[in-house]
Design an enzyme around this catalytic site. Structure first.
Site, short mmCIF file in Angstrom:
data_model
loop_
_atom_site.label_atom_id
_atom_site.label_comp_id
_atom_site.label_asym_id
_atom_site.label_seq_id
_atom_site.Cartn_x
_atom_site.Cartn_y
_atom_site.Cartn_z
N ARG A 40 0.85 -1.10 -0.11
CA ARG A 40 -0.52 0.36 0.30
C ARG A 40 0.78 1.31 0.03
O ARG A 40 1.98 1.45 0.80
CB ARG A 40 -1.33 0.27 0.55
CG ARG A 40 -1.81 -1.11 1.09
CD ARG A 40 -3.18 -1.44 2.74
NE ARG A 40 -3.32 -1.89 2.32
CZ ARG A 40 -3.48 -3.09 2.85
NH1 ARG A 40 -2.02 -4.10 3.70
NH2 ARG A 40 -4.54 -4.31 2.80
N LYS A 64 -2.56 -0.84 7.83
CA LYS A 64 -3.46 -1.09 7.58
C LYS A 64 -4.12 -1.79 8.91
O LYS A 64 -4.34 -2.11 10.04
CB LYS A 64 -4.26 -1.60 6.03
CG LYS A 64 -5.83 -1.55 6.05
CD LYS A 64 -6.20 -2.33 4.49
CE LYS A 64 -7.87 -2.42 4.81
NZ LYS A 64 -8.30 -3.11 3.91
N HIS A 128 -3.90 3.68 -4.74
CA HIS A 128 -4.23 2.10 -4.75
C HIS A 128 -4.36 1.54 -5.87
O HIS A 128 -4.08 0.18 -6.40
CB HIS A 128 -5.22 1.93 -4.11
CG HIS A 128 -5.33 0.86 -2.77
ND1 HIS A 128 -4.86 1.42 -1.84
CD2 HIS A 128 -6.33 0.34 -2.97
CE1 HIS A 128 -4.92 0.67 -1.23
NE2 HIS A 128 -6.23 -0.15 -1.68
N ARG A 131 -0.70 -0.88 -6.47
CA ARG A 131 -1.30 -2.45 -5.86
C ARG A 131 -2.13 -2.92 -6.61
O ARG A 131 -1.75 -4.19 -6.95
CB ARG A 131 -1.78 -1.87 -4.39
CG ARG A 131 -1.94 -3.09 -3.69
CD ARG A 131 -1.96 -2.92 -2.02
NE ARG A 131 -2.73 -3.73 -1.41
CZ ARG A 131 -2.75 -5.18 -0.69
NH1 ARG A 131 -1.29 -5.04 -0.29
NH2 ARG A 131 -3.56 -5.53 0.04
N HIS A 154 -5.62 -10.62 1.68
CA HIS A 154 -6.79 -10.64 1.81
C HIS A 154 -7.62 -12.06 2.39
O HIS A 154 -7.35 -12.81 2.64
CB HIS A 154 -8.02 -10.48 0.43
CG HIS A 154 -7.47 -8.75 -0.36
ND1 HIS A 154 -7.56 -8.96 -1.56
CD2 HIS A 154 -6.96 -7.91 0.03
CE1 HIS A 154 -7.43 -7.61 -1.94
NE2 HIS A 154 -6.72 -7.51 -0.79
N TYR A 163 -10.90 -6.91 -6.07
CA TYR A 163 -9.35 -6.28 -5.80
C TYR A 163 -9.34 -5.79 -6.89
O TYR A 163 -9.18 -4.84 -7.34
CB TYR A 163 -9.37 -6.87 -4.18
CG TYR A 163 -8.34 -5.53 -4.22
CD1 TYR A 163 -8.85 -3.94 -3.61
CD2 TYR A 163 -6.54 -6.09 -4.36
CE1 TYR A 163 -7.21 -3.59 -3.45
CE2 TYR A 163 -6.04 -4.81 -4.58
CZ TYR A 163 -5.94 -3.78 -3.94
OH TYR A 163 -4.96 -2.42 -3.82
#
Length: 181
Positions: A40, A64, A128, A131, A154, A163
């Site tokens: 990220r 995160k 983002h 990524r 994930h 995603y």
């Protein structure tokens, strides 16, 4: 909420690389590092030269999840790291502001990427995107959704597919096949 997409086209990736290379070495390296690390932006910006120079991997505490992860450094990225850091001190930030010598902000990284995207005719691009681009192309080459899910940390394959934009691609293809009544 602004949804961003991966850069699906390899030609567009090359176009963005060339644009940034002609503009600014730091910005080019930010793009290259981001699309090749699966990190990220909040985990990329605080990195220092000593974190990546002459290394096969780096340790990152994900902002995160707060989990410490070992991130492999791709062979193709090692040469870019060497070229970018060879004249830098080990405690320097990789993506430092010229003015403050501290890491650039997420907002500045966003502006850099949005400007490059606009110049290259790309929409739905943000920090983002880096990524997501890694994830999209990793999946396209390997078709290993379980490994990609692990890399991206994930909780399920369906989250990973959504995603990286594969669900959207599949839906678009199905609509095209359907064609209408």
């Amino acid at each position: 909420m602004h949804i961003v997409q991966p850069i699906r086209s390899l030609e567009k990736i090359q176009e963005v690389k060339q644009y940034l290379l002609n503009k600014n070495k730091r910005d080019y390296f930010l793009f290259i590092f981001g699309i090749n690390s699966a990190l990220r932006i909040s985990d990329i910006l605080p990195l220092q030269v000593k974190d990546v120079q002459n290394k096969d991997h780096l340790w990152a505490t994900e902002s995160k999840t707060k989990k410490k992860r070992k991130i492999l450094i791709l062979e193709s990225l090692k040469q870019e790291i060497y070229e970018y850091t060879k004249d830098m001190k080990e405690n320097e930030y990789l993506f430092k502001s010229v003015r403050t010598r501290k890491p650039i902000s997420r907002i500045q990284a966003y502006r850099i990427l949005r400007e490059a995207a606009a110049a290259c005719g790309l929409e739905e691009i943000g920090t983002h995107t880096l990524r997501k681009t890694f994830g999209y192309h990793f999946y396209q080459r390997t078709k290993d959704i379980a490994e990609l899910q692990r890399i991206l940390n994930h909780s399920s394959p369906s989250i990973t597919m959504r995603y990286i934009g594969i669900d959207e691609d599949t839906t678009r293809a199905a609509y095209k096949v359907f064609g209408g009544l």
